[in-house]
Enzyme design. Structure first.
Site, mmCIF file in Angstrom:
data_model
loop_
_atom_site.group_PDB
_atom_site.id
_atom_site.type_symbol
_atom_site.label_atom_id
_atom_site.label_comp_id
_atom_site.label_asym_id
_atom_site.label_seq_id
_atom_site.Cartn_x
_atom_site.Cartn_y
_atom_site.Cartn_z
ATOM 1 N N HIS A 72 61.067 52.003 6.149
ATOM 2 C CA HIS A 72 60.907 53.340 6.744
ATOM 3 C C HIS A 72 61.305 53.311 8.208
ATOM 4 O O HIS A 72 60.946 52.382 8.924
ATOM 5 C CB HIS A 72 59.453 53.828 6.609
ATOM 6 C CG HIS A 72 59.135 54.397 5.265
ATOM 7 N ND1 HIS A 72 58.152 55.328 5.069
ATOM 8 C CD2 HIS A 72 59.672 54.157 4.048
ATOM 9 C CE1 HIS A 72 58.113 55.663 3.786
ATOM 10 N NE2 HIS A 72 59.018 54.953 3.140
ATOM 11 N N TYR A 201 51.277 62.371 8.696
ATOM 12 C CA TYR A 201 49.948 62.335 9.328
ATOM 13 C C TYR A 201 49.610 63.768 9.735
ATOM 14 O O TYR A 201 50.353 64.368 10.516
ATOM 15 C CB TYR A 201 49.965 61.447 10.576
ATOM 16 C CG TYR A 201 50.119 59.970 10.312
ATOM 17 C CD1 TYR A 201 51.373 59.407 10.069
ATOM 18 C CD2 TYR A 201 49.008 59.122 10.302
ATOM 19 C CE1 TYR A 201 51.520 58.039 9.832
ATOM 20 C CE2 TYR A 201 49.140 57.759 10.077
ATOM 21 C CZ TYR A 201 50.402 57.228 9.835
ATOM 22 O OH TYR A 201 50.538 55.882 9.598
ATOM 23 N N PRO A 293 42.027 52.641 10.331
ATOM 24 C CA PRO A 293 43.334 52.438 9.684
ATOM 25 C C PRO A 293 44.424 53.423 10.111
ATOM 26 O O PRO A 293 45.568 53.250 9.752
ATOM 27 C CB PRO A 293 43.023 52.590 8.198
ATOM 28 C CG PRO A 293 41.715 53.263 8.120
ATOM 29 C CD PRO A 293 40.981 52.984 9.371
ATOM 30 N N LYS A 297 47.192 49.128 11.540
ATOM 31 C CA LYS A 297 47.229 47.876 12.307
ATOM 32 C C LYS A 297 46.381 46.755 11.714
ATOM 33 O O LYS A 297 46.570 45.599 12.058
ATOM 34 C CB LYS A 297 46.721 48.151 13.741
ATOM 35 C CG LYS A 297 47.667 48.994 14.557
ATOM 36 C CD LYS A 297 48.973 48.276 14.830
ATOM 37 C CE LYS A 297 50.082 49.240 15.203
ATOM 38 N NZ LYS A 297 51.291 49.017 14.425
ATOM 39 N N TYR A 385 53.545 51.812 16.991
ATOM 40 C CA TYR A 385 53.481 51.931 15.534
ATOM 41 C C TYR A 385 54.284 50.826 14.849
ATOM 42 O O TYR A 385 53.828 50.225 13.880
ATOM 43 C CB TYR A 385 53.995 53.307 15.081
ATOM 44 C CG TYR A 385 53.663 53.632 13.638
ATOM 45 C CD1 TYR A 385 54.505 53.247 12.608
ATOM 46 C CD2 TYR A 385 52.497 54.304 13.300
ATOM 47 C CE1 TYR A 385 54.198 53.520 11.275
ATOM 48 C CE2 TYR A 385 52.177 54.591 11.972
ATOM 49 C CZ TYR A 385 53.036 54.190 10.970
ATOM 50 O OH TYR A 385 52.720 54.458 9.645
#
Ligand code: FAS
Ligand code: PHB
Length: 393
Positions: A72, A201, A293, A297, A385
């Site tokens: 991704h 998200y 979460p 990470k 990220y």
């Protein structure tokens, strides 16, 4: 019975450490309190950083990850009814993340360990660690009705948040930092095609939602729920109906619902124990820290701990150097705290905090609006990220 490194816990930390030590010719035995099936039954993380992918390759177990994992290059943020793509790769000179479930990685590591004929005691009872503040540490446990004592040079505490290793450290020798969030994540796994190509998200007035995936035919969804909520309160239909209320029109059109393969509620907390070394015992992974979460990470921090710790053991046994082991805690904590900050920040920005009132809601909206308009702010999200460098600059 004797080994060089006794590893407590056969989750990703323990298995990855065991495999890296084996590849370096360092003898190790893993002691796990659950059965292998139980360990594989836990549905957890789904996103691997490049650092983790590289480590999996170094451990020699990356083949299926590259064959079946999904690369991704971006994520989407949904707020105010609009989706905004964060182009992770463009913002980080081409870095990417891999969608590959923790369960599959654990399966690959378990298979590799079995193929190498390495010793793992599953379903071990009354595991106890001894003498780690001296020169002759040991581990005692029961297995299939027999009592065992494992003499070792070092103990690696890879036994997770509720493990025995951190709990065996004298109170005065350890400092714990903790923040518990006033909500949990209700997760659902289904054999349905993902609602979108990339993860979504969502920050909505009804609460956070995350649309993730495990493959092109298997999806993972999460809903923010009150801490008091129980998974029994959520039928599959109730889950899908609530998810629909938190998604935009296009996602709602594309959403394919189906029977849950797994459904559970996970609490969210930030936690760090300092230091991560106690004489001849080292903590790695969830045994030493927990992140909410949101930033994906947890598993990746476990991997970077194992990278530092395995290098320390390799230097000790191959070069008789203590330097790597002496610096393990400081080096791991430097990366851990940065990931704790990012996970806390992303959680604070994306979840509904009614106790923060209207002003708090406006602050979230302003931060999100700034984030998607500012190249600098989007870059900051993206570089965290995809995973910060292992070597602190
Ligand atoms: P683990 O907890 O995975 O493994 C520790 C092992 O030690 C377990 O197998 C346990 O049975 C064993 N053990 C415990 N006590 C023992 C004892 N006394 N003796 C012997 N063995 C013992 N991370 C993400 O990035 N994304 C997510 O979505 C996500 N979701 C999560 C959901 C839940 C419910 C939990 C708990 C964690 C989640 N995480 C997520 C984080 C998770 O993936 C961890 O970071 C990852 O499992 C860390 O791996 P380990 O350090 O190996 O710890
Ligand atoms: C998951 O797929 O389990 C997942 C993905 C991204 C996150 C958290 C969990 O931030």
């Amino acid at each position: 019975m004797r080994t060089q490194v006794a590893i407590i816990g056969a989750g990703p930390s323990g298995l990855l450490l065991g495999q890296l030590l084996y590849k370096a010719g360092i003898d190790n035995i893993i002691i796990e309190r659950q059965s292998g099936e139980y360990v594989l039954g836990r549905i957890r993380a789904g996103i691997l950083e490049q650092v983790t992918m590289d480590l999996v390759d170094q451990a020699g177990v990356g083949q299926r990850m590259h064959e079946e994992g999904l690369v991704h290059e971006g994520i989407e943020l949904l707020f105010g009814g609009q989706r905004h793509r964060i182009d992770l790769s463009a913002l980080t000179d081409g870095k990417k993340v891999m969608v590959y479930g923790q369960t599959e990685l654990t399966r690959d590591l378990m298979q590799a360990r079995q193929d190498a004929g390495l010793t793992t005691y599953y379903s071990a009872a009354n595991v106890r660690v001894h003498g780690f503040d001296g020169q002759t540490p040991s581990v005692t446990f029961e297995h299939e009705g027999q009592s065992h004592t494992l003499e070792c040079d070092f103990i690696a505490g890879c036994d997770g948040f509720h493990g025995v290793c951190r709990a065996s450290v004298p109170q005065g020798a350890i400092t714990e930092y903790e923040k518990v969030y006033p909500f949990g994540w209700l997760g659902l796994l289904s054999d349905t095609p993902p609602v979108s190509d990339e993860l979504i998200y969502a920050n909505t007035p009804r609460g956070f939602a995350l649309c993730s995936q495990r493959s092109l035919t298997r999806s993972r969804y999460y809903l923010q729920v009150p801490l008091s909520d129980k998974v029994e309160n959520w039928s599959d239909d109730a889950f899908w109906a609530e998810l629909r209320k938190r998604l935009d029109g296009e996602a709602n059109e594309r959403l394919v619902t189906g029977a849950s393969l797994e459904k559970s509620i996970a609490p969210l907390r930030s936690f760090v124990a300092e230091p991560l070394r106690f004489g001849r015992m080292f903590l790695a992974g969830d045994a030493g820290h927990i992140v909410p979460p949101t930033g994906a990470k947890g598993l990746n921090l476990a991997a970077s701990d194992v990278a530092y710790l395995s290098q320390g053991f390799i230097e000790y046994y191959s070069e008789k150097s203590q330097a790597g082991l002496d610096h393990y805690s400081q080096r791991a904590l430097a990366r851990i705290w940065k990931a704790e900050r990012f996970s806390w920040w992303f959680t604070s920005m994306m979840h509904h905090f009614p106790e923060e009132g209207a002003f708090g809601q406006r602050m979230q909206e302003a931060e999100l609006a700034y984030l998607v308009q500012s190249h600098a702010a989007s870059t900051a999200l993206a570089e965290n990220y995809v995973g910060l460098p292992m070597q602190a600059r």
